[in-house]
Design a protein around this motif. Structure first.
Motif, PDB file in Angstrom:
ATOM      1  N   PRO A 173      31.785  48.936  47.795  1.00  0.00           N
ATOM      2  CA  PRO A 173      33.205  48.737  48.024  1.00  0.00           C
ATOM      3  C   PRO A 173      33.491  47.310  48.455  1.00  0.00           C
ATOM      4  O   PRO A 173      32.746  46.701  49.211  1.00  0.00           O
ATOM      5  CB  PRO A 173      33.519  49.727  49.161  1.00  0.00           C
ATOM      6  CG  PRO A 173      32.474  50.785  49.034  1.00  0.00           C
ATOM      7  CD  PRO A 173      31.253  50.053  48.599  1.00  0.00           C
ATOM      8  N   GLY A 174      34.585  46.782  47.915  1.00  0.00           N
ATOM      9  CA  GLY A 174      34.983  45.436  48.295  1.00  0.00           C
ATOM     10  C   GLY A 174      34.522  44.390  47.301  1.00  0.00           C
ATOM     11  O   GLY A 174      34.798  43.208  47.451  1.00  0.00           O
ATOM     12  N   GLU A 223      37.355  46.034  43.191  1.00  0.00           N
ATOM     13  CA  GLU A 223      37.905  46.368  44.500  1.00  0.00           C
ATOM     14  C   GLU A 223      37.901  45.166  45.449  1.00  0.00           C
ATOM     15  O   GLU A 223      37.987  45.301  46.645  1.00  0.00           O
ATOM     16  CB  GLU A 223      37.112  47.510  45.136  1.00  0.00           C
ATOM     17  CG  GLU A 223      37.293  48.813  44.416  1.00  0.00           C
ATOM     18  CD  GLU A 223      36.603  49.934  45.160  1.00  0.00           C
ATOM     19  OE1 GLU A 223      37.276  50.898  45.545  1.00  0.00           O
ATOM     20  OE2 GLU A 223      35.381  49.825  45.363  1.00  0.00           O
ATOM     21  N   HIS A 228      30.180  51.115  54.078  1.00  0.00           N
ATOM     22  CA  HIS A 228      30.060  51.690  52.738  1.00  0.00           C
ATOM     23  C   HIS A 228      28.739  52.412  52.503  1.00  0.00           C
ATOM     24  O   HIS A 228      28.603  53.167  51.550  1.00  0.00           O
ATOM     25  CB  HIS A 228      30.261  50.616  51.656  1.00  0.00           C
ATOM     26  CG  HIS A 228      29.343  49.439  51.796  1.00  0.00           C
ATOM     27  ND1 HIS A 228      28.101  49.385  51.227  1.00  0.00           N
ATOM     28  CD2 HIS A 228      29.504  48.266  52.457  1.00  0.00           C
ATOM     29  CE1 HIS A 228      27.528  48.231  51.518  1.00  0.00           C
ATOM     30  NE2 HIS A 228      28.357  47.529  52.269  1.00  0.00           N
ATOM     31  N   ARG A 266      40.488  50.589  51.098  1.00  0.00           N
ATOM     32  CA  ARG A 266      39.785  50.869  49.845  1.00  0.00           C
ATOM     33  C   ARG A 266      40.352  52.130  49.185  1.00  0.00           C
ATOM     34  O   ARG A 266      40.295  53.207  49.762  1.00  0.00           O
ATOM     35  CB  ARG A 266      38.292  51.068  50.102  1.00  0.00           C
ATOM     36  CG  ARG A 266      37.651  49.910  50.839  1.00  0.00           C
ATOM     37  CD  ARG A 266      36.142  50.028  50.780  1.00  0.00           C
ATOM     38  NE  ARG A 266      35.509  49.049  51.647  1.00  0.00           N
ATOM     39  CZ  ARG A 266      35.515  47.743  51.423  1.00  0.00           C
ATOM     40  NH1 ARG A 266      36.136  47.273  50.361  1.00  0.00           N
ATOM     41  NH2 ARG A 266      34.919  46.914  52.264  1.00  0.00           N
TER      42      ARG A 266
END
Length: 241
Positions: free
Chosen positions: A10-11, A15, A93, A231
């Motif tokens: 994530p990120g 994203e 995450h 998220r």
């Protein structure tokens, strides 16, 4: 970590946070959990919430102190801890990060709830002892709403994690996580609105003198720091899951 695995963190990739570089809001493996408090735009959120807290505390301590003074002090402290609880969990995450983050999130939020509860007790005692009206102003109505929603939020969050059997097991409890996250952001927004509404109360106009523009500006800075770290993958239906 393979390129395929990296894409799932994530990120990163699709994203990537709206503000900050790819991975800014993803805690690297092996990094201490407290890094989450300032990762990416977390530092912006910190600036906003600390400025907001300083506005409230500065106004209180620049005015004659009374029992009522504890109400804004305790509630602004609660907001500060709620924001820390949000920031510390957002960039997690991996399974180990999420577990540690959830425990810290819970601890920070418990402190916030205790502070908010003390603030409620004080304002109610003050109202009763002076024969004041209850829940008439916009600030009071919003405040009551926030107190109720916070109590529900805290109960559900604690029981989902620590006593999932109440929901029929861990899997059923996990299905509710996305709703807990959404409602958490909604409650946080209402908290900021409640502080803004406090500037229209007689006590603020006659004693504290907080300016609406300053409270709104600090609140906007806080939101600008928090929102890019949200998220969609953690909100099942929004992520197409």
């Amino acid at each position: 970590m393979s390129a395929q695995e990296e894409q799932r963190v994530p990120g990163t990739s699709e994203e990537e946070p709206l503000l900050g570089r790819s991975g800014d809001a993803s805690l690297e493996e092996g990094k201490p959990l407290y890094y989450n408090l300032v990762l990416g735009t977390g530092v912006v959120a910190q600036a906003g919430v600390w400025i907001l807290t300083a506005i409230v505390w500065g106004a209180v301590f620049s005015s004659p102190l009374s029992l009522f003074s504890a109400h804004p002090l305790l509630n602004s402290a609660a907001l500060l801890f709620f924001v820390q609880g949000t920031l510390v969990l957002q960039p997690t995450h991996t399974a180990s990060q999420k577990h540690a983050g959830t425990l810290t999130h819970s601890a920070l939020n418990n402190v916030a709830v205790a502070s908010a509860l003390a603030g409620l007790v004080i304002i109610e005692y003050n109202k009763i002892s002076h024969g004041g009206t209850h829940f008439v102003s916009t600030h009071a109505i919003l405040g009551l709403t926030v107190y109720i929603l916070t109590a529900v939020q805290a109960f559900v969050g604690l029981t989902q994690f620590f006593t999932p059997g109440l929901y029929g097991g861990k899997e059923n409890a996990r299905k509710l996580y996305k709703y807990h996250r959404v409602s958490g952001y909604v409650v946080l927004a209402l908290m900021l609105a409640t502080v803004a509404a406090a500037t229209s109360t007689d006590f603020n106009k006659n004693v504290l003198g907080m300016q609406l523009w300053a409270v709104v500006a600090a609140s906007v800075i806080t939101v600008v720091g928090i929102v890019p770290r949200i998220r969609l993958s953690k909100f099942g239906w929004l992520a197409g899951k």
